[in-house]
Scaffold this motif. Structure first.
Motif, PDB file in Angstrom:
ATOM      1  N   PRO A  18       1.066  -1.211  -0.071  1.00 50.06           N
ATOM      2  CA  PRO A  18       0.066   0.215  -0.013  1.00 50.06           C
ATOM      3  C   PRO A  18       0.850   1.082  -0.020  1.00 50.06           C
ATOM      4  O   PRO A  18       0.421   2.375  -0.359  1.00 50.06           O
ATOM      5  N   LYS A  21       2.123   2.176  -3.180  1.00 46.76           N
ATOM      6  CA  LYS A  21       0.935   2.306  -4.291  1.00 46.76           C
ATOM      7  C   LYS A  21       0.708   1.335  -5.312  1.00 46.76           C
ATOM      8  O   LYS A  21       0.425   1.736  -6.573  1.00 46.76           O
ATOM      9  N   HIS A  25      -3.428  -2.875  -4.762  1.00 46.54           N
ATOM     10  CA  HIS A  25      -3.799  -2.255  -3.255  1.00 46.54           C
ATOM     11  C   HIS A  25      -4.627  -0.966  -3.506  1.00 46.54           C
ATOM     12  O   HIS A  25      -4.791  -0.291  -2.534  1.00 46.54           O
ATOM     13  N   ARG A  26      -5.113  -0.723  -4.830  1.00 47.43           N
ATOM     14  CA  ARG A  26      -5.935   0.371  -5.096  1.00 47.43           C
ATOM     15  C   ARG A  26      -7.129   0.646  -4.002  1.00 47.43           C
ATOM     16  O   ARG A  26      -7.395   1.873  -3.367  1.00 47.43           O
ATOM     17  N   ILE A  29      -5.821   1.379  -0.405  1.00 52.59           N
ATOM     18  CA  ILE A  29      -5.408   2.803  -0.472  1.00 52.59           C
ATOM     19  C   ILE A  29      -6.496   3.888  -0.313  1.00 52.59           C
ATOM     20  O   ILE A  29      -6.396   4.716   0.461  1.00 52.59           O
ATOM     21  N   SER A  33      -7.874   6.459   2.716  1.00 47.24           N
ATOM     22  CA  SER A  33      -7.507   8.070   2.272  1.00 47.24           C
ATOM     23  C   SER A  33      -8.584   8.936   3.128  1.00 47.24           C
ATOM     24  O   SER A  33      -9.502   8.517   4.061  1.00 47.24           O
ATOM     25  N   ALA A 161       0.035   4.737   5.932  1.00 47.67           N
ATOM     26  CA  ALA A 161      -0.907   4.810   4.774  1.00 47.67           C
ATOM     27  C   ALA A 161      -1.821   5.920   5.167  1.00 47.67           C
ATOM     28  O   ALA A 161      -2.414   6.445   4.198  1.00 47.67           O
TER      29      ALA A 161
END
Length: 197
Positions: A18, A21, A25-26, A29, A33, A161
């Motif tokens: 993560p 990027k 792992h989108r 992530i 956020s 993260a």
């Protein structure tokens, strides 16, 4: 009205992916956020400390002569509680790009909170006749771990993260050495009062 702080299950994906990027792992992530509930929980100004129960930290049953826990026979239900004022990062993964071994995190530990956690788990509760009635005590017992182990990637990957505040103390708690489900439910029960602090 007394509002409890959040208890959150927080995965970290594959090692440091993560933080790198990685496209696989989108969704993780995005979940971590600034628009997500998890991010808001970690950035809540009422949060005074964070306790991680990390799957990368498992208590073994006995303390060897060199101060390290070994896999000998001993008491089941042992929980270790990290007791460090300034933990470093433990890069407990391998085979990733060099930059994934250079992360830094300034969060302190908390010896005081670690001692409180051990006290809550090992709490002696007796009835009027002096009989031990602490149901948790029959399943688990806790020890302070003073080995300077550091924060494993189950702690620092999600914290970085989320871009969590780095002034909040963190204490890491191990899984029980016997991996017993009842022991881990008892651990959650023992830690529950801390949600009111």
């Amino acid at each position: 009205m007394n509002i409890k702080t959040s208890a959150i299950f927080l995965g970290h994906g594959g090692g440091p992916l993560p933080l790198l990027k990685d496209a696989s792992h989108r969704s993780m992530i995005e979940t971590l956020s600034k628009t997500g509930r998890i991010w808001k929980s970690f950035h809540d100004p009422k949060v005074k400390s964070i306790i991680f129960v990390s799957a990368h930290y498992v208590a073994s049953s006995e303390l060897s002569s060199n101060g390290l826990y070994s896999n000998g026979s001993g008491n089941s239900g042992t929980i270790l509680v990290q007791c460090e004022a300034r933990p470093k990062l433990l890069f407990d993964y391998y085979g990733f790009p060099p930059e994934s071994y250079e992360y830094e995190m300034a969060n302190p530990g908390s010896v005081e909170l670690a001692e409180r956690i051990v006290s809550l788990i090992n709490n002696d509760v007796s009835d009027k006749e002096g009989n031990d009635i602490n149901p948790i005590k029959s399943l688990i017992h806790a020890k302070l771990d003073k080995r300077h182990r550091g924060f494993d990637h189950g702690v620092f990957v999600p914290m970085l993260a989320i871009n969590a505040p780095q002034n909040i103390p963190i204490v890491t708690v191990s899984l029980a050495n016997d991996h017993d489900t009842s022991a881990h439910i008892a651990l959650g029960q023992a830690l529950a009062p801390l949600r009111n602090d």
